[in-house]
Design a protein around this motif. Structure first.
Motif, mmCIF file in Angstrom:
data_model
loop_
_atom_site.group_PDB
_atom_site.id
_atom_site.type_symbol
_atom_site.label_atom_id
_atom_site.label_comp_id
_atom_site.label_asym_id
_atom_site.label_seq_id
_atom_site.Cartn_x
_atom_site.Cartn_y
_atom_site.Cartn_z
ATOM 1 N N THR A 70 0.807 -1.222 0.000
ATOM 2 C CA THR A 70 0.000 0.000 0.000
ATOM 3 C C THR A 70 0.838 1.269 0.000
ATOM 4 N N ALA A 71 2.113 1.173 0.410
ATOM 5 C CA ALA A 71 2.966 2.365 0.440
ATOM 6 C C ALA A 71 4.427 1.956 0.478
ATOM 7 N N ILE A 72 5.275 2.795 -0.129
ATOM 8 C CA ILE A 72 6.727 2.632 -0.055
ATOM 9 C C ILE A 72 7.293 3.987 0.340
ATOM 10 N N ALA A 73 8.096 3.994 1.399
ATOM 11 C CA ALA A 73 8.667 5.243 1.890
ATOM 12 C C ALA A 73 10.158 5.060 2.146
ATOM 13 N N GLU A 74 10.889 6.183 2.092
ATOM 14 C CA GLU A 74 12.309 6.136 2.391
ATOM 15 C C GLU A 74 12.498 5.929 3.891
ATOM 16 N N ASP A 75 13.516 5.183 4.232
ATOM 17 C CA ASP A 75 13.814 4.833 5.620
ATOM 18 C C ASP A 75 15.306 5.051 5.840
ATOM 19 N N PRO A 76 15.751 5.366 7.075
ATOM 20 C CA PRO A 76 17.188 5.583 7.305
ATOM 21 C C PRO A 76 18.063 4.426 6.820
ATOM 22 N N GLN A 77 17.533 3.208 6.858
ATOM 23 C CA GLN A 77 18.305 2.048 6.412
ATOM 24 C C GLN A 77 17.979 1.617 4.985
ATOM 25 N N ILE A 107 -0.659 2.581 -4.626
ATOM 26 C CA ILE A 107 0.547 2.526 -3.799
ATOM 27 C C ILE A 107 1.038 3.949 -3.579
ATOM 28 N N ARG A 108 1.127 4.372 -2.323
ATOM 29 C CA ARG A 108 1.660 5.702 -2.007
ATOM 30 C C ARG A 108 3.176 5.667 -2.125
ATOM 31 N N LEU A 109 3.711 6.605 -2.885
ATOM 32 C CA LEU A 109 5.149 6.641 -3.157
ATOM 33 C C LEU A 109 5.709 8.015 -2.805
ATOM 34 N N PRO A 110 7.011 8.120 -2.560
ATOM 35 C CA PRO A 110 7.619 9.431 -2.281
ATOM 36 C C PRO A 110 7.368 10.409 -3.422
ATOM 37 N N ASN A 111 7.208 11.692 -3.085
ATOM 38 C CA ASN A 111 6.889 12.706 -4.088
ATOM 39 C C ASN A 111 7.934 12.823 -5.181
ATOM 40 N N ASP A 112 9.208 12.578 -4.843
ATOM 41 C CA ASP A 112 10.220 12.753 -5.882
ATOM 42 C C ASP A 112 10.262 11.586 -6.871
ATOM 43 N N LEU A 113 9.310 10.671 -6.753
ATOM 44 C CA LEU A 113 9.150 9.636 -7.784
ATOM 45 C C LEU A 113 8.160 10.069 -8.859
ATOM 46 N N ASP A 114 7.719 11.318 -8.805
ATOM 47 C CA ASP A 114 6.754 11.804 -9.796
ATOM 48 C C ASP A 114 7.215 11.610 -11.242
ATOM 49 N N SER A 243 16.825 3.509 -11.772
ATOM 50 C CA SER A 243 16.644 3.294 -10.339
ATOM 51 C C SER A 243 16.456 4.628 -9.626
ATOM 52 N N TRP A 244 15.890 4.555 -8.427
ATOM 53 C CA TRP A 244 15.684 5.746 -7.593
ATOM 54 C C TRP A 244 16.595 5.649 -6.372
ATOM 55 N N LYS A 245 17.595 6.534 -6.327
ATOM 56 C CA LYS A 245 18.532 6.626 -5.207
ATOM 57 C C LYS A 245 19.230 5.302 -4.896
ATOM 58 N N GLU A 246 19.316 4.439 -5.891
ATOM 59 C CA GLU A 246 19.912 3.107 -5.716
ATOM 60 C C GLU A 246 19.233 2.342 -4.573
ATOM 61 N N ARG A 247 17.962 2.664 -4.361
ATOM 62 C CA ARG A 247 17.174 1.970 -3.344
ATOM 63 C C ARG A 247 15.983 1.250 -3.963
ATOM 64 N N LEU A 248 15.322 1.926 -4.887
ATOM 65 C CA LEU A 248 14.157 1.339 -5.527
ATOM 66 C C LEU A 248 14.460 1.140 -7.006
ATOM 67 N N PHE A 249 14.268 -0.089 -7.457
ATOM 68 C CA PHE A 249 14.567 -0.451 -8.842
ATOM 69 C C PHE A 249 13.261 -0.894 -9.513
ATOM 70 N N PHE A 250 13.206 -0.664 -10.819
ATOM 71 C CA PHE A 250 11.956 -0.910 -11.544
ATOM 72 C C PHE A 250 12.150 -1.989 -12.611
ATOM 73 N N ALA A 251 11.188 -2.907 -12.658
ATOM 74 C CA ALA A 251 11.212 -3.973 -13.660
ATOM 75 C C ALA A 251 9.791 -4.208 -14.157
ATOM 76 N N GLY A 252 9.647 -5.110 -15.096
ATOM 77 C CA GLY A 252 8.351 -5.386 -15.713
ATOM 78 C C GLY A 252 8.425 -5.125 -17.200
ATOM 79 N N GLU A 253 7.496 -5.694 -17.943
ATOM 80 C CA GLU A 253 7.563 -5.595 -19.408
ATOM 81 C C GLU A 253 7.627 -4.152 -19.892
ATOM 82 N N ALA A 254 7.001 -3.222 -19.184
ATOM 83 C CA ALA A 254 6.960 -1.828 -19.626
ATOM 84 C C ALA A 254 8.323 -1.161 -19.604
ATOM 85 N N THR A 255 9.256 -1.712 -18.826
ATOM 86 C CA THR A 255 10.599 -1.115 -18.741
ATOM 87 C C THR A 255 11.544 -1.660 -19.797
#
Length: 289
Positions: A70-77, A107-114, A243-255
């Motif tokens: 339901t949501a992905i947020a940045e975390d210190p780790q 899915i709620r995502l960080p704003n800088d993923l716009d 990728s986003w900040k080398e933390r979140l990576f994107f896959a799937g046929e659309a990529t």
């Protein structure tokens, strides 16, 4: 091309089957990239693609079904991933949801993923569905491929008795697939059976029985078939794959820039994203050391 050219309807149908959209809703550059890379060796698997893919997973893989994020947020780790079964914390994650889900609000995502969400909005899902009819009669010859009247904008594509099994697979794309999403399942089966009656004669109706169907467009966590870039937006695939900040990576046929809309294209994108995540984790370990 003239608006009343006799082959317009046929071309519209083929675009519906291949991309799930009408010609005015698809990028020519995107389509040509796919066409240049495609081998046309799309072999069928007797046990089904889902079984093939699931059996390829290592036996020790931890898989959790019915656990929507339901949501992905940045975390210190790294990342905090909220699910229906509680939060997960991870240093990296790979996101493989459909572009319909990514561009929406499921899915709620960080704003800088716009920028990623904007790219996903330029790669909307087309509409494609499959119907299966029980057809156990000698009239139907195994491994036969038929196409309905090309002058009909709602033409269906039929694969008769695949692997000799007593079924007819009916493929709906674009305009014909919208019959299911807008008018319902009964209307979709009626459309298919009417067209089979045109091909084989009206007496064929008694030899057919609705068996099963997909319903991709009405599934909240999918929302359609495979992605199709809007005109002038083929570059959105490369942006979505970053990728986003080398933390979140994107896959799937659309990529995938040229093997989109395929299982092997989705698989290749997953391997690419996994390798990127592994490399990022290694860099972070080196910095920490």
């Amino acid at each position: 091309m003239s608006e009343d050219a006799p082959w317009n309807t046929y071309i519209r149908s083929i675009c519906g089957f291949s991309n799930g959209v009408s010609p005015d809703r698809m990028s020519a550059k995107d389509y040509l990239a796919y066409d240049a890379a495609c081998s046309y060796r799309n072999w069928r698997v007797p046990s089904g693609m889902g079984t093939l893919i699931s059996r390829s997973l290592p036996s020790h893989s931890a898989v959790s079904l019915s656990t929507p994020v339901t949501a992905i947020a940045e975390d210190p780790q790294g990342l905090r991933i909220a699910t229906a079964k509680g939060d997960i914390r991870a240093r990296t994650a790979i996101l493989t949801v459909s572009t319909k889900v990514l561009a929406g609000d499921a899915i709620r995502l960080p704003n800088d993923l716009d920028p990623w969400l904007d790219a996903a909005s330029h790669l909307p899902l087309g509409q494609n569905e499959k119907l299966f009819l029980l057809a156990n009669d000698p009239l139907f010859v195994s491994e036969t491929h038929l196409f309905a009247d090309p002058a009909n904008p709602l033409a269906c594509d039929f694969y008769i008795r695949p692997f000799g099994r007593p079924v007819i697979e009916c493929y709906l794309g674009g305009d014909s697939a919208r019959v299911m999403s807008e008018d319902g399942l009964v209307a979709a089966f009626t459309l298919a059976m009417d067209q089979l009656a045109d091909l084989f004669g009206n007496g064929v109706r008694s030899k057919l029985k609705p068996l099963a169907n997909s319903n991709w467009s009405r599934l909240d966590r999918i929302g359609g078939a495979y992605s199709s870039a809007l005109p002038g937006r083929s570059g959105a695939r490369s942006l979505l794959a970053k990728s986003w900040k080398e933390r979140l990576f994107f896959a799937g046929e659309a990529t995938n820039p040229d093997d989109y809309a395929t299982a092997h294209g989705a698989h290749a994108s997953g391997a690419r994203a996994a390798n990127e995540a592994i490399a990022a984790l290694a860099r972070h370990r080196d910095v920490a050391a």
